[in-house]
Design an enzyme around this catalytic site. Structure first.
Site, PDB file in Angstrom:
ATOM      1  CD  GLU A 172      13.949  67.689 114.360  1.00 36.38           C
ATOM      2  OE1 GLU A 172      12.852  68.340 114.513  1.00 36.38           O
ATOM      3  OE2 GLU A 172      14.616  67.632 113.670  1.00 36.38           O
ATOM      4  CG  ASN A 216      17.952  62.099 114.686  1.00 37.44           C
ATOM      5  OD1 ASN A 216      18.914  62.021 114.419  1.00 37.44           O
ATOM      6  ND2 ASN A 216      17.363  62.873 113.457  1.00 37.44           N
ATOM      7  CG  HIS A 253      21.315  71.034 112.242  1.00 38.02           C
ATOM      8  ND1 HIS A 253      21.685  70.089 110.940  1.00 38.02           N
ATOM      9  CD2 HIS A 253      20.108  69.770 112.335  1.00 38.02           C
ATOM     10  CE1 HIS A 253      20.901  69.347 110.311  1.00 38.02           C
ATOM     11  NE2 HIS A 253      19.816  69.114 111.055  1.00 38.02           N
ATOM     12  CD  GLU A 281      18.983  65.197 110.984  1.00 37.97           C
ATOM     13  OE1 GLU A 281      18.313  67.219 111.064  1.00 37.97           O
ATOM     14  OE2 GLU A 281      17.956  64.751 111.220  1.00 37.97           O
ATOM     15  CG  ASP A 283      24.064  71.504 109.014  1.00 33.82           C
ATOM     16  OD1 ASP A 283      24.202  71.184 110.021  1.00 33.82           O
ATOM     17  OD2 ASP A 283      22.969  71.083 107.930  1.00 33.82           O
TER      18      ASP A 283
HETATM   19  O1  G3I Z   1       8.646  68.667  97.073  1.00 37.69           O
HETATM   20  C1  G3I Z   1       7.837  70.067  97.587  1.00 37.69           C
HETATM   21  C2  G3I Z   1       9.173  71.082  96.378  1.00 37.69           C
HETATM   22  O2  G3I Z   1       7.661  70.319  95.293  1.00 37.69           O
HETATM   23  C3  G3I Z   1       8.536  72.525  95.770  1.00 37.69           C
HETATM   24  O3  G3I Z   1       8.339  72.450  94.446  1.00 37.69           O
HETATM   25  C4  G3I Z   1       9.478  73.360  96.642  1.00 37.69           C
HETATM   26  C5  G3I Z   1       9.409  74.594  96.330  1.00 37.69           C
HETATM   27  O4  G3I Z   1       9.862  75.431  97.980  1.00 37.69           O
HETATM   28  O5  G3I Z   1       9.050  72.410  98.393  1.00 37.69           O
HETATM   29  C6  G3I Z   1       9.543  71.617  98.132  1.00 37.69           C
HETATM   30  O6  G3I Z   1      10.116  70.755  99.503  1.00 37.69           O
HETATM   31  C7  G3I Z   1      10.681  70.888 100.546  1.00 37.69           C
HETATM   32  C8  G3I Z   1      11.335  70.037 101.187  1.00 37.69           C
HETATM   33  O7  G3I Z   1      12.381  70.356 101.695  1.00 37.69           O
HETATM   34  C9  G3I Z   1      11.403  69.221 100.080  1.00 37.69           C
HETATM   35  O8  G3I Z   1      12.878  69.896  99.315  1.00 37.69           O
HETATM   36  C10 G3I Z   1       9.927  72.040 101.777  1.00 37.69           C
HETATM   37  O9  G3I Z   1       9.432  73.397 101.388  1.00 37.69           O
HETATM   38  C11 G3I Z   1      10.720  72.515 102.583  1.00 37.69           C
HETATM   39  O10 G3I Z   1      10.568  72.386 103.465  1.00 37.69           O
HETATM   40  C12 G3I Z   1      11.933  70.661 102.676  1.00 37.69           C
HETATM   41  O11 G3I Z   1      12.922  71.362 103.992  1.00 37.69           O
HETATM   42  C13 G3I Z   1      12.814  70.505 104.805  1.00 37.69           C
HETATM   43  C14 G3I Z   1      12.877  70.254 106.045  1.00 37.69           C
HETATM   44  O12 G3I Z   1      14.288  69.130 106.556  1.00 37.69           O
HETATM   45  C15 G3I Z   1      11.482  70.258 106.133  1.00 37.69           C
HETATM   46  O13 G3I Z   1      11.537  71.149 107.496  1.00 37.69           O
HETATM   47  C16 G3I Z   1      14.720  69.983 104.083  1.00 37.69           C
HETATM   48  O14 G3I Z   1      15.130  69.510 102.855  1.00 37.69           O
HETATM   49  C17 G3I Z   1      15.461  69.021 104.679  1.00 37.69           C
HETATM   50  O15 G3I Z   1      17.409  69.417 104.895  1.00 37.69           O
HETATM   51  C18 G3I Z   1      14.970  69.459 106.131  1.00 37.69           C
HETATM   52  O16 G3I Z   1      15.747  68.365 106.954  1.00 37.69           O
HETATM   53  C19 G3I Z   1      15.506  68.639 108.933  1.00 37.69           C
HETATM   54  C20 G3I Z   1      15.292  67.047 108.785  1.00 37.69           C
HETATM   55  O17 G3I Z   1      14.248  66.321 108.826  1.00 37.69           O
HETATM   56  C21 G3I Z   1      15.262  67.081 110.766  1.00 37.69           C
HETATM   57  N1  G3I Z   1      16.619  67.702 111.591  1.00 37.69           N
HETATM   58  C22 G3I Z   1      16.597  69.000 110.431  1.00 37.69           C
HETATM   59  C23 G3I Z   1      16.649  69.178 109.497  1.00 37.69           C
HETATM   60  C24 G3I Z   1      16.983  70.500 109.161  1.00 37.69           C
HETATM   61  O18 G3I Z   1      15.586  71.514 108.882  1.00 37.69           O
END
Ligand code: G3I
Length: 349
Positions: A172, A216, A253, A281, A283
């Protein structure tokens, strides 16, 4: 550019049923066709996404979160349907190097070990991104940032050397608006300049010469969008100057109404530059037959282009999706197969 999307399908391998008929025909000449026909019926379709994709040498993967691996249905569905995986968050910088020089691989290793035990392909995601970056990184001087970048790539790729099929080396980096080629402003551009992408790819090739190195991004699904043109020009430039790059990841996405009409042409135009294309990715928000149709179109666009080597959906079940309100995945919250699942399976078969 100017690519005829239909011509991209010209090199498509024969469907499994066709191949089986050819084999049966050849063996028939040897008098053994009766026995073979009973065990391998011509036209039989594979019953899972991974097996169906494998018929044409492709993979079908899912993003997996280590935190859900205690859900036995989650793991059972992963094992049954998919032959590839991308760790959803576990290989990102904040997870792997939370403080400078101190590396942690426990959660990512959990996914990698399981995948290896099942013979799955593993996509590494991601080495250089502006997001999920620990705060210590943005405080570094230019010189320190450059050495931290190379050190991070060396350690993370080194830990998984020989185990990763393809790495999202840079994720990105392009901006959503602006002129063609505009990069997103980040700690990387501000301190290292636009050349940080090239630096990352060169370091990555040295760290694991056998992994495919991918760029990516999202919103690069429309062949003519400014953001797509920027990535296209970068890949073309990298190939011309010998900067190592092997693949482009279209995150994809999407929503059921937003699959670009030139999506297949887009895959073909990247492939024509001499790189693989992977849908990384996927969806698609929506429901019912409209969602299923959108999934079918995306799947057919990939299988029509020989260098589109695999598809990864960004999760298994709607209940754990990062866009849960959109219900964008192939299995509902109770792991029932949705219409979209059947459309994908049929398209792969
Ligand atoms: O790990 C913490 C946990 O300890 C805490 O309790 C919880 C409370 O909110 O948060 C957890 O972290 C979260 C993490 O996912 C794991 O679940 C973060 O807040 C959350 O921001 C994070 O989101 C991820 C996101 O990337 C971050 O930018 C999504 O799961 C993940 O699907 C998403 O994936 C991205 C790709 O890497 C790149 N392309 C876009 C895609 C969708 O946004």
């Amino acid at each position: 550019m100017g690519e005829n999307p239909l011509s991209a399908g010209g090199g498509r391998r024969p469907r499994a049923g066709t191949r089986r008929l050819l084999v049966a025909g050849a063996l028939g000449a040897l008098g053994t066709v009766t026995a073979l026909a009973a065990s391998v019926p011509a036209g039989a379709a594979a019953g899972t996404l991974g097996a169906a994709a494998a018929q044409s040498g492709r993979y079908y993967g899912a993003a997996i979160a280590a935190g859900h691996m205690n859900d036995s249905t989650y793991v059972a569905t992963w094992d049954r349907e998919f032959n590839a995986v991308t760790p959803e968050n576990e290989m990102k910088w904040d997870a792997t190097e939370p403080s400078r020089g101190s590396f942690r691989f426990t959660s990512a290793d959990q996914i990698v070990s399981h995948a290896q035990s099942k013979g799955m392909k593993i996509r590494g995601h991601t080495l250089v991104w502006h997001n999920q970056l620990p705060s210590w990184v943005s405080g570094l001087s230019t010189t320190d940032l450059r050495s931290a970048l190379v050190n991070h790539i060396n350690n993370v790729m080194g830990h998984y050397k020989g185990k990763i099929y393809a790495w999202d080396v840079v994720n990105e980096a392009f901006a959503d608006g602006g002129a063609v080629g505009t990069l997103r402003s980040s700690v990387w551009t501000q301190k290292l300049g636009n050349g940080f992408i090239e630096e990352a790819f060169r370091a990555a090739r040295a760290a694991d010469p056998n992994a495919k190195l991918c760029y990516n991004d999202y919103n690069i699904d429309d062949a003519n969008a400014n953001k797509t043109r920027g990535v296209y020009n970068m890949v073309k430039d990298f190939k011309a100057r010998g900067v190592p790059i092997d693949c482009v990841g279209l995150q994809s996405h999407l929503s059921q109404g937003s699959v670009p009409s030139n999506y297949q042409q887009n895959i073909a135009q990247f492939a024509a530059l001499g790189v693989d294309v992977q849908i990384t990715e996927l969806d698609i928000g929506g429901s019912g037959s409209a969602q299923a149709d959108a999934y079918r179109r995306v799947t057919q666009a990939c299988t029509a282009v020989p260098r589109c080597t695999g598809i990864t959906v960004w999760g298994i079940t709607d209940k754990y999706s990062w866009r849960s309100g959109d219900n964008p995945l192939l299995f509902d919250g109770n792991y029932n197969k949705k219409q979209a699942y059947t459309a994908v399976l049929d398209a792969l078969n």
